[in-house]
Design a protein around this motif. Sequence first.
Motif, mmCIF file in Angstrom:
data_model
loop_
_atom_site.group_PDB
_atom_site.id
_atom_site.type_symbol
_atom_site.label_atom_id
_atom_site.label_comp_id
_atom_site.label_asym_id
_atom_site.label_seq_id
_atom_site.Cartn_x
_atom_site.Cartn_y
_atom_site.Cartn_z
ATOM 1 N N ALA A 289 -1.317 21.367 5.927
ATOM 2 C CA ALA A 289 -2.213 21.763 4.834
ATOM 3 C C ALA A 289 -2.028 20.841 3.637
ATOM 4 O O ALA A 289 -3.002 20.368 3.033
ATOM 5 C CB ALA A 289 -1.938 23.211 4.434
ATOM 6 N N ARG A 290 -0.776 20.579 3.294
ATOM 7 C CA ARG A 290 -0.501 19.713 2.141
ATOM 8 C C ARG A 290 -0.887 18.258 2.424
ATOM 9 O O ARG A 290 -1.328 17.532 1.525
ATOM 10 C CB ARG A 290 0.970 19.839 1.755
ATOM 11 C CG ARG A 290 1.283 21.217 1.154
ATOM 12 C CD ARG A 290 2.741 21.454 0.921
ATOM 13 N NE ARG A 290 2.943 22.732 0.229
ATOM 14 C CZ ARG A 290 3.837 23.650 0.593
ATOM 15 N NH1 ARG A 290 4.629 23.440 1.633
ATOM 16 N NH2 ARG A 290 3.944 24.774 -0.095
ATOM 17 N N GLN A 291 -0.748 17.858 3.677
ATOM 18 C CA GLN A 291 -1.178 16.505 4.048
ATOM 19 C C GLN A 291 -2.691 16.377 3.902
ATOM 20 O O GLN A 291 -3.194 15.357 3.403
ATOM 21 C CB GLN A 291 -0.773 16.214 5.493
ATOM 22 C CG GLN A 291 -1.204 14.840 5.995
ATOM 23 C CD GLN A 291 -0.894 14.636 7.469
ATOM 24 O OE1 GLN A 291 -0.024 15.284 8.032
ATOM 25 N NE2 GLN A 291 -1.625 13.743 8.108
ATOM 26 N N GLN A 292 -3.430 17.420 4.332
ATOM 27 C CA GLN A 292 -4.879 17.396 4.168
ATOM 28 C C GLN A 292 -5.259 17.342 2.693
ATOM 29 O O GLN A 292 -6.207 16.653 2.306
ATOM 30 C CB GLN A 292 -5.505 18.632 4.821
ATOM 31 C CG GLN A 292 -5.622 18.535 6.331
ATOM 32 C CD GLN A 292 -6.494 19.643 6.883
ATOM 33 O OE1 GLN A 292 -6.257 20.827 6.622
ATOM 34 N NE2 GLN A 292 -7.505 19.279 7.643
ATOM 35 N N ALA A 293 -4.519 18.082 1.861
ATOM 36 C CA ALA A 293 -4.789 18.069 0.419
ATOM 37 C C ALA A 293 -4.610 16.655 -0.142
ATOM 38 O O ALA A 293 -5.402 16.188 -0.964
ATOM 39 C CB ALA A 293 -3.879 19.049 -0.294
ATOM 40 N N ASP A 294 -3.560 15.969 0.309
ATOM 41 C CA ASP A 294 -3.340 14.587 -0.134
ATOM 42 C C ASP A 294 -4.488 13.678 0.306
ATOM 43 O O ASP A 294 -4.938 12.805 -0.450
ATOM 44 C CB ASP A 294 -2.014 14.054 0.430
ATOM 45 C CG ASP A 294 -0.796 14.737 -0.183
ATOM 46 O OD1 ASP A 294 -0.930 15.343 -1.265
ATOM 47 O OD2 ASP A 294 0.282 14.672 0.435
ATOM 48 N N GLU A 295 -4.952 13.887 1.549
ATOM 49 C CA GLU A 295 -6.043 13.062 2.070
ATOM 50 C C GLU A 295 -7.321 13.252 1.254
ATOM 51 O O GLU A 295 -8.113 12.322 1.085
ATOM 52 C CB GLU A 295 -6.311 13.419 3.534
ATOM 53 C CG GLU A 295 -5.221 12.987 4.498
ATOM 54 C CD GLU A 295 -5.135 11.473 4.629
ATOM 55 O OE1 GLU A 295 -6.204 10.833 4.699
ATOM 56 O OE2 GLU A 295 -4.010 10.941 4.651
ATOM 57 N N LEU A 296 -7.520 14.481 0.742
ATOM 58 C CA LEU A 296 -8.729 14.777 -0.016
ATOM 59 C C LEU A 296 -8.739 14.125 -1.404
ATOM 60 O O LEU A 296 -9.730 14.210 -2.124
ATOM 61 C CB LEU A 296 -8.902 16.297 -0.153
ATOM 62 C CG LEU A 296 -9.382 17.011 1.117
ATOM 63 C CD1 LEU A 296 -9.241 18.518 0.987
ATOM 64 C CD2 LEU A 296 -10.831 16.632 1.410
ATOM 65 N N GLU A 297 -7.651 13.505 -1.782
ATOM 66 C CA GLU A 297 -7.592 12.815 -3.075
ATOM 67 C C GLU A 297 -7.760 11.301 -2.930
ATOM 68 O O GLU A 297 -7.795 10.587 -3.937
ATOM 69 C CB GLU A 297 -6.259 13.122 -3.767
ATOM 70 C CG GLU A 297 -6.117 14.587 -4.164
ATOM 71 C CD GLU A 297 -4.786 14.866 -4.837
ATOM 72 O OE1 GLU A 297 -3.923 13.962 -4.836
ATOM 73 O OE2 GLU A 297 -4.609 15.974 -5.363
ATOM 74 N N LYS A 298 -7.890 10.848 -1.705
ATOM 75 C CA LYS A 298 -7.989 9.413 -1.472
ATOM 76 C C LYS A 298 -9.422 8.904 -1.639
ATOM 77 O O LYS A 298 -10.391 9.654 -1.523
ATOM 78 C CB LYS A 298 -7.497 9.064 -0.066
ATOM 79 C CG LYS A 298 -5.999 9.278 0.137
ATOM 80 C CD LYS A 298 -5.598 8.874 1.544
ATOM 81 C CE LYS A 298 -4.091 9.003 1.760
ATOM 82 N NZ LYS A 298 -3.701 8.618 3.134
ATOM 83 N N ASP A 299 -9.530 7.600 -1.883
ATOM 84 C CA ASP A 299 -10.809 6.881 -1.899
ATOM 85 C C ASP A 299 -11.780 7.397 -2.953
ATOM 86 O O ASP A 299 -12.996 7.399 -2.750
ATOM 87 C CB ASP A 299 -11.484 6.947 -0.513
ATOM 88 C CG ASP A 299 -10.604 6.364 0.571
ATOM 89 O OD1 ASP A 299 -10.008 5.313 0.333
ATOM 90 O OD2 ASP A 299 -10.519 6.981 1.653
ATOM 91 N N MET A 300 -11.258 7.872 -4.082
ATOM 92 C CA MET A 300 -12.147 8.306 -5.156
ATOM 93 C C MET A 300 -11.574 7.914 -6.511
ATOM 94 O O MET A 300 -10.360 7.713 -6.653
ATOM 95 C CB MET A 300 -12.408 9.815 -5.085
ATOM 96 C CG MET A 300 -11.184 10.700 -5.173
ATOM 97 S SD MET A 300 -11.619 12.482 -5.107
ATOM 98 C CE MET A 300 -12.087 12.678 -3.386
ATOM 99 N N ALA A 301 -12.453 7.801 -7.482
ATOM 100 C CA ALA A 301 -12.052 7.396 -8.826
ATOM 101 C C ALA A 301 -12.685 8.335 -9.848
ATOM 102 O O ALA A 301 -13.760 8.894 -9.617
ATOM 103 C CB ALA A 301 -12.486 5.956 -9.092
ATOM 104 N N TRP A 302 -12.002 8.484 -10.988
ATOM 105 C CA TRP A 302 -12.474 9.372 -12.040
ATOM 106 C C TRP A 302 -13.540 8.685 -12.895
ATOM 107 O O TRP A 302 -13.362 7.555 -13.332
ATOM 108 C CB TRP A 302 -11.298 9.795 -12.927
ATOM 109 C CG TRP A 302 -11.673 10.737 -14.046
ATOM 110 C CD1 TRP A 302 -11.730 10.450 -15.373
ATOM 111 C CD2 TRP A 302 -12.029 12.115 -13.928
ATOM 112 N NE1 TRP A 302 -12.102 11.546 -16.097
ATOM 113 C CE2 TRP A 302 -12.296 12.605 -15.230
ATOM 114 C CE3 TRP A 302 -12.159 12.985 -12.841
ATOM 115 C CZ2 TRP A 302 -12.668 13.924 -15.479
ATOM 116 C CZ3 TRP A 302 -12.532 14.295 -13.086
ATOM 117 C CH2 TRP A 302 -12.785 14.757 -14.382
#
Length: 234
Positions: free
Chosen positions: A11-24
């Motif tokens: 679950a935590r690994q998926q959460a980390d993946e969901l933060e990749k490849d994006m910028a603010w």
Amino acid sequence: MRQQQDVLAYARQQADELEKDMAWQQTQHGRGYWQASDKSTAPKIAARAVAALEFFRQYAGEDSFWTQRAIAVYQNKGDNQSAESGARAVGDLLRAWADQVEAGVVEIAGSRAWAEIGIVSTDVMSQVRRLLEDRGAHPAAAIVLCGAALEIALRALIQARNLTLPERPSLNALTGVLRHAGLLTVQDVKDLEQCAGLRNSAAHGDFDSLSHERAGLMEQQTNILLRRLADLHN
């Protein structure tokens, strides 16, 4: 079933993946939103979000608050900001859910049902083994107990998969539910029906067709099927 620590780590690994490849992206009014750092990565972010929603459905439960909230924040694009903001919000929920499971506040969906497989495979089948080793015990006793073990395991799988239990949860009826859901193969069904037939003979007093050898084969087949059903819980 996966060990709890494995589920939480994933679950935590998926959460980390969901933060990749994006910028603010900062807006004029001091607010902002997340956006794919490159247009080509947007489909990957969406796929990760879908995988996370499926994780919630399977491990938090289809009707749970966590799953419904995850669907809502993703569909609302993280408070109407962007699809990437919605995906990131799902990741935040994944971490919060994992923390609550770890703290014992909530439990993994189906965990109690999954535990029954372990109990059946050890305690119940140990009783079967003792009955078979006792040459004074009638083989019908071990056969009936094997049938009971399979019924418990089938019921547990149905509950863990959020399927509807039949009104008369016989071994064949439980098998039918899982076959209809596409969880059992044709061979699985044949093996379970064979065990059900032998169990019915023992339960209805048709002792002439029973023997210690047939009871031993029933034990072997039951152990194979229990391992198969345990795999379907993973």
